[in-house]
Design a protein around this motif. Structure first.
Motif, PDB file in Angstrom:
ATOM      1  N   ILE A 167      -7.253   2.687  -7.075  1.00 21.95           N
ATOM      2  CA  ILE A 167      -6.200   1.706  -6.805  1.00 21.95           C
ATOM      3  C   ILE A 167      -5.577   1.919  -5.420  1.00 21.95           C
ATOM      4  O   ILE A 167      -5.254   0.955  -4.724  1.00 21.95           O
ATOM      5  CB  ILE A 167      -5.137   1.663  -7.928  1.00 21.95           C
ATOM      6  N   SER A 197     -10.519  -7.239  -1.776  1.00 15.01           N
ATOM      7  CA  SER A 197      -9.817  -6.005  -2.142  1.00 15.01           C
ATOM      8  C   SER A 197      -8.501  -6.314  -2.845  1.00 15.01           C
ATOM      9  O   SER A 197      -8.082  -5.566  -3.736  1.00 15.01           O
ATOM     10  CB  SER A 197      -9.560  -5.145  -0.905  1.00 15.01           C
ATOM     11  N   SER A 227      -8.120   0.473  -2.893  1.00 13.13           N
ATOM     12  CA  SER A 227      -8.145  -0.994  -2.820  1.00 13.13           C
ATOM     13  C   SER A 227      -6.884  -1.516  -2.129  1.00 13.13           C
ATOM     14  O   SER A 227      -6.961  -2.447  -1.326  1.00 13.13           O
ATOM     15  CB  SER A 227      -8.314  -1.619  -4.205  1.00 13.13           C
ATOM     16  N   ALA A 228      -5.735  -0.892  -2.400  1.00 17.45           N
ATOM     17  CA  ALA A 228      -4.496  -1.315  -1.733  1.00 17.45           C
ATOM     18  C   ALA A 228      -4.559  -1.034  -0.235  1.00 17.45           C
ATOM     19  O   ALA A 228      -4.176  -1.879   0.585  1.00 17.45           O
ATOM     20  CB  ALA A 228      -3.292  -0.607  -2.349  1.00 17.45           C
ATOM     21  N   PHE A 258      -7.420  -4.904  -6.387  1.00 12.00           N
ATOM     22  CA  PHE A 258      -6.142  -4.236  -6.604  1.00 12.00           C
ATOM     23  C   PHE A 258      -5.370  -4.870  -7.764  1.00 12.00           C
ATOM     24  O   PHE A 258      -4.822  -4.165  -8.621  1.00 12.00           O
ATOM     25  CB  PHE A 258      -5.285  -4.266  -5.333  1.00 12.00           C
ATOM     26  N   SER A 282       0.828  -1.203   0.000  1.00 14.50           N
ATOM     27  CA  SER A 282       0.000   0.000   0.000  1.00 14.50           C
ATOM     28  C   SER A 282       0.869   1.262   0.000  1.00 14.50           C
ATOM     29  O   SER A 282       0.613   2.213  -0.759  1.00 14.50           O
ATOM     30  CB  SER A 282      -0.928  -0.003   1.220  1.00 14.50           C
TER      31      SER A 282
END
Length: 111
Positions: free
Chosen positions: A35, A68, A38-39, A72, A16
């Protein structure tokens, strides 16, 4: 269970952070927002699940984290193909997403 000791949390947290740092100058704000969210969702949901009292709740949040991770991975693939993400970095992220998804699956079975 202390989430900070889980390899899957440590690695998803690092992923992340890498996503945020890599995409800091991305001008497609919709893609960047999706993105990064989701990370960020993966280590966040692992942490939340580990802090829950019941096994059922833990399972639910780890399952959300796994979903998730799939989200990602798809975004990393598409971002790479359209040129938002360097090919080498995108493939690295996708491989890490695959490994983290397997780790989350194993954690779900353990619960």
């Amino acid at each position: 269970m202390l989430y900070q000791n889980l390899a899957v949390w440590i690695r998803s947290r690092a992923l992340s952070i890498d996503v945020y740092r890599t995409l800091i100058n991305c001008r497609d704000y919709g893609f960047k927002d999706q993105i990064t969210r989701s990370a960020l969702s993966v280590p966040s949901n692992i942490a939340e699940g580990c802090e829950r009292e019941s096994i059922k709740e833990r399972h639910r949040f780890i399952s959300i984290a796994k979903g998730s991770m799939g989200e990602f991975k798809t975004q990393a693939d598409i971002g790479t193909e359209v040129g938002f993400i360097d090919r080498e970095k995108g493939l690295q992220w996708q491989q890490e997403a695959t490994e983290l998804s397997k780790m989350l699956g194993a954690l779900l079975k353990k619960l």
